[in-house]
Write an enzyme that holds these catalytic residues in place. Structure first.
Site, PDB file in Angstrom:
ATOM      1  N   ASN A 105     -18.536  12.518 -23.179  1.00 50.68           N
ATOM      2  CA  ASN A 105     -18.113  11.232 -22.601  1.00 50.68           C
ATOM      3  C   ASN A 105     -16.602  10.980 -22.594  1.00 50.68           C
ATOM      4  O   ASN A 105     -16.138  10.118 -21.854  1.00 50.68           O
ATOM      5  CB  ASN A 105     -18.863  10.072 -23.271  1.00 50.68           C
TER       6      ASN A 105
ATOM      7  N   GLN B 252     -29.477  11.836 -18.276  1.00 48.37           N
ATOM      8  CA  GLN B 252     -29.026  10.575 -18.874  1.00 48.37           C
ATOM      9  C   GLN B 252     -29.507   9.386 -18.046  1.00 48.37           C
ATOM     10  O   GLN B 252     -29.892   8.348 -18.596  1.00 48.37           O
ATOM     11  CB  GLN B 252     -27.496  10.563 -18.985  1.00 48.37           C
TER      12      GLN B 252
ATOM     13  N   GLU C 282     -18.698  12.011 -36.180  1.00 46.27           N
ATOM     14  CA  GLU C 282     -18.593  10.716 -35.494  1.00 46.27           C
ATOM     15  C   GLU C 282     -19.769  10.642 -34.535  1.00 46.27           C
ATOM     16  O   GLU C 282     -19.891  11.480 -33.640  1.00 46.27           O
ATOM     17  CB  GLU C 282     -17.267  10.610 -34.736  1.00 46.27           C
TER      18      GLU C 282
HETATM   19  P1  NAP Z   1     -24.754  15.693 -28.430  1.00 47.30           P
HETATM   20  O1  NAP Z   1     -25.876  16.050 -27.570  1.00 47.30           O
HETATM   21  O2  NAP Z   1     -25.005  15.475 -29.875  1.00 47.30           O
HETATM   22  O3  NAP Z   1     -23.677  16.884 -28.243  1.00 47.30           O
HETATM   23  C1  NAP Z   1     -22.407  16.829 -28.825  1.00 47.30           C
HETATM   24  C2  NAP Z   1     -21.867  18.248 -28.941  1.00 47.30           C
HETATM   25  O4  NAP Z   1     -22.661  18.973 -29.895  1.00 47.30           O
HETATM   26  C3  NAP Z   1     -21.953  19.034 -27.621  1.00 47.30           C
HETATM   27  O5  NAP Z   1     -20.823  19.859 -27.502  1.00 47.30           O
HETATM   28  C4  NAP Z   1     -23.221  19.853 -27.839  1.00 47.30           C
HETATM   29  O6  NAP Z   1     -23.328  21.001 -27.043  1.00 47.30           O
HETATM   30  C5  NAP Z   1     -23.077  20.193 -29.313  1.00 47.30           C
HETATM   31  N1  NAP Z   1     -24.326  20.653 -29.929  1.00 47.30           N
HETATM   32  C6  NAP Z   1     -25.591  20.422 -29.514  1.00 47.30           C
HETATM   33  N2  NAP Z   1     -26.464  21.059 -30.339  1.00 47.30           N
HETATM   34  C7  NAP Z   1     -25.733  21.688 -31.286  1.00 47.30           C
HETATM   35  C8  NAP Z   1     -26.053  22.511 -32.414  1.00 47.30           C
HETATM   36  N3  NAP Z   1     -27.311  22.805 -32.729  1.00 47.30           N
HETATM   37  N4  NAP Z   1     -25.051  22.988 -33.180  1.00 47.30           N
HETATM   38  C9  NAP Z   1     -23.762  22.684 -32.886  1.00 47.30           C
HETATM   39  N5  NAP Z   1     -23.396  21.938 -31.814  1.00 47.30           N
HETATM   40  C10 NAP Z   1     -24.361  21.428 -31.035  1.00 47.30           C
HETATM   41  O7  NAP Z   1     -23.973  14.407 -27.892  1.00 47.30           O
HETATM   42  P2  NAP Z   1     -23.554  14.079 -26.387  1.00 47.30           P
HETATM   43  O8  NAP Z   1     -24.777  13.751 -25.614  1.00 47.30           O
HETATM   44  O9  NAP Z   1     -22.631  15.135 -25.880  1.00 47.30           O
HETATM   45  O10 NAP Z   1     -22.655  12.775 -26.587  1.00 47.30           O
HETATM   46  C11 NAP Z   1     -23.175  11.475 -26.625  1.00 47.30           C
HETATM   47  C12 NAP Z   1     -23.234  10.976 -28.052  1.00 47.30           C
HETATM   48  O11 NAP Z   1     -21.945  11.072 -28.634  1.00 47.30           O
HETATM   49  C13 NAP Z   1     -23.627   9.511 -28.158  1.00 47.30           C
HETATM   50  O12 NAP Z   1     -24.557   9.360 -29.194  1.00 47.30           O
HETATM   51  C14 NAP Z   1     -22.319   8.812 -28.516  1.00 47.30           C
HETATM   52  O13 NAP Z   1     -22.459   7.609 -29.206  1.00 47.30           O
HETATM   53  C15 NAP Z   1     -21.650   9.867 -29.330  1.00 47.30           C
HETATM   54  N6  NAP Z   1     -20.203   9.655 -29.391  1.00 47.30           N
HETATM   55  C16 NAP Z   1     -19.661   9.214 -30.552  1.00 47.30           C
HETATM   56  C17 NAP Z   1     -18.299   8.976 -30.650  1.00 47.30           C
HETATM   57  C18 NAP Z   1     -17.690   8.508 -31.944  1.00 47.30           C
HETATM   58  O14 NAP Z   1     -16.496   8.709 -32.124  1.00 47.30           O
HETATM   59  N7  NAP Z   1     -18.437   7.898 -32.845  1.00 47.30           N
HETATM   60  C19 NAP Z   1     -17.481   9.171 -29.539  1.00 47.30           C
HETATM   61  C20 NAP Z   1     -18.064   9.617 -28.363  1.00 47.30           C
HETATM   62  C21 NAP Z   1     -19.433   9.869 -28.304  1.00 47.30           C
HETATM   63  P3  NAP Z   1     -23.963  20.931 -25.552  1.00 47.30           P
HETATM   64  O15 NAP Z   1     -22.809  20.722 -24.678  1.00 47.30           O
HETATM   65  O16 NAP Z   1     -24.630  22.240 -25.314  1.00 47.30           O
HETATM   66  O17 NAP Z   1     -24.943  19.805 -25.539  1.00 47.30           O
END
Ligand code: NAP
Length: 480
Positions: A149, A328, A247
């Site tokens: 994002n 999504q 995070e």
């Molecule tokens: P996600 O599905 O958890 O993926 C985040 C990252 O982790 C991606 O690069 C993903 O790779 C990787 N990943 C997935 N499975 C993994 C594994 N088994 N081992 C290591 N890495 C792995 O999250 P998203 O859908 O990209 O992002 C949305 C989420 O991020 C929301 O929940 C949002 O609230 C959160 N977010 C939090 C913050 C904060 O600072 N608190 C800021 C922005 C977003 P892939 O690309 O292959 O999926």
């Protein structure tokens, strides 16, 4: 079609597989094919970072300042072009995307300064003649895993402090949006990052991310993403003895009290809930409104929502770009349906057709909800906000804290007493008064509490807590 490769040990390296990066405003617009690294390539990148660490950890603050400062300047020079790329791959509107790129540049500039500011402490010993010195040292090799994002700001706020404090890094961007990170690494490379200090491995989290998390040569992982993935990574880091920073998600409350300035509250909620298509971890997804202002607030929100234009992220006048992808969008639709089944009244929220084939959705406001409904407990991560009517400030505060998350929280009120009480008592890492829960400065700590975050804060000088380790030295000058 343009091919983009991984960057390992100072070389651009291709892979057998690739990801096609498409524009969510128009799926016929393909940005490029991005190499998908395998586990072996990931380990090569980690080894290169380990080898480079011997040199980079003893580089001068001036070397690190120059690399980060030049990177920041180069990003600023290409702000418009990089913003366009970001809007194309992620779907933020062009002004939002250019703003994000500008922020990435400022982060590099800030951490360039941090490289010069790493100091230590000299503390009097309790023992006669002895001196105690406390210094900070880099951790080693850091694995950086980012979500889709914020395709350039989040990589920037992980890469810049990692390098500023003398670490080497391997970044895995989200498979959905690798282009902005690719450009960032290209800029770092042009700015003179020595081989092995900066490595990019694109691809799947289950392959590349997993290899980083399990590698014994990685000293720490900084992850941003969903709670589910974050917790699994955290458990593995504990097993393999790594420092970890997570995070994760949010279910951020925005409290609107009877004495709030209505127009201020509505703008804060429209911005917080729907801008960036609601795809912000800090988005205001629970609007907690006291009964005296509730009906006026809901009417004003609906009026304002009707004036929001959903459309192509690159078109002038678009307020809300597309949802990032079909998966999504379906998740957003599912939550709207669940909210309706549980008794909420939904305004907006329908899938929209546009001239191009993209993932467009009208913003949704769900009224008549209660704190126990799923729409108020689970993160949707789309342009969907719910309204919870409460009696008074005390109930509003209780509802705001009735969540497993604790990232950002806001209050709209004219009462200094309530604003002050809320700032002290709301269980969140960031608190906003009369402004949106999303939208933060680049030079101050960012992070949350409860299920939203784990480990030290990101950004600002607080970032050094994660990216350095402390050494305490005892010196007995009288002994020689
Ligand atoms: P996600 O599905 O958890 O993926 C985040 C990252 O982790 C991606 O690069 C993903 O790779 C990787 N990943 C997935 N499975 C993994 C594994 N088994 N081992 C290591 N890495 C792995 O999250 P998203 O859908 O990209 O992002 C949305 C989420 O991020 C929301 O929940 C949002 O609230 C959160 N977010 C939090 C913050 C904060 O600072 N608190 C800021 C922005 C977003 P892939 O690309 O292959 O999926």
């Amino acid at each position: 079609m343009e091919q983009f490769t991984n960057y390992i040990d100072g070389q651009w390296v291709t892979s057998d597989q690739s990801t096609r990066n498409v524009n969510p405003s128009n799926v016929d617009d393909v940005i490029g094919e991005f190499a998908r690294a395998n586990a072996e390539q990931t380990i090569q990148a980690v080894r290169a970072a380990r080898a480079a660490f011997r040199m980079w950890s003893f580089s001068t603050p001036q070397q690190r300042f120059d690399l980060l400062d030049q990177t920041g300047s180069a990003i600023l020079e290409r702000k418009a072009e990089l913003g366009r790329l970001l809007a194309r791959e992620e779907g933020k509107t062009l002004p939002e995307a250019i703003g994000e790129v500008g922020r990435a540049a400022q982060i590099f500039k800030f951490f360039a300064g941090e490289a010069l500011r790493i100091g230590g402490e000299v503390i009097s010993s309790v023992r006669p003649g002895m001196t105690v010195e406390v210094t900070r040292e880099p951790l080693g090799v850091i694995g950086l895993i980012s979500p889709w994002n914020f395709p350039i700001a989040i990589p920037a706020w992980k890469i810049a402090p990692a390098l500023a404090y003398g670490n080497c890094m391997v970044i895995k961007p989200a498979d959905l949006v690798p282009a902005s990170t690719w450009e960032l690494i290209n800029i770092l490379c042009d700015a003179g990052a020595p081989p092995g200090v900066v490595n990019l491995v694109m691809g799947r989290g289950s392959v590349v991310g997993d290899a980083l998390v399990n590698s014994p040569d990685v000293d720490a992982i900084s992850f941003t993403g969903s709670v589910w993935t974050g917790r699994a990574i955290g458990a593995k880091c504990f097993e393999t003895g790594k420092k970890v920073q997570l995070e994760m998600g949010g279910k951020n409350p925005m409290v609107v009290l009877d004495d709030a300035e209505l127009s201020v509250a509505v703008e804060a909620c429209i911005n917080g809930a729907f801008y960036s298509t609601g795809q912000r971890c800090t988005a205001s997804s629970r609007l907690i409104v006291t009964e005296g202002i509730h009906d006026r607030f809901v009417d004003a929100m609906k009026n304002r929502m009707q004036a929001l234009r959903v459309g192509d992220a690159l078109s002038e006048g678009t307020h809300i770009g597309p949802v990032v992808d079909e998966r999504q969008l379906q998740q957003n639709e599912r939550y709207v349906a669940i909210a309706r089944e549980e008794g909420g009244q939904v305004f907006g929220g329908e899938r929209l057709e546009q001239a191009s084939r993209g993932f467009f959705m009208a913003p949704a406001l769900v009224t008549g909800t209660t704190p126990t409904m799923r729409i108020n407990r689970e993160e949707v991560f789309g342009p969907v906000a719910s309204v919870i009517k409460v009696k008074d400030y005390e109930e509003a505060l209780w509802v705001a804290n009735d969540t497993e998350f604790g990232l950002s929280a806001g209050i709209c009120t004219a009462s200094l007493a309530h604003a002050t009480h809320f700032r002290r008592h709301v269980e969140a890492g960031m608190v906003m008064v009369n402004t949106a829960t999303a939208g933060v400065d680049y030079h101050v700590p960012f992070g949350g509490r409860k299920g939203s975050s784990y480990g030290p804060r990101e950004q600002g000088t607080y970032a050094r807590e994660f990216y350095t380790t402390v050494k305490t030295a005892y010196i007995n000058p009288g002994a020689v």
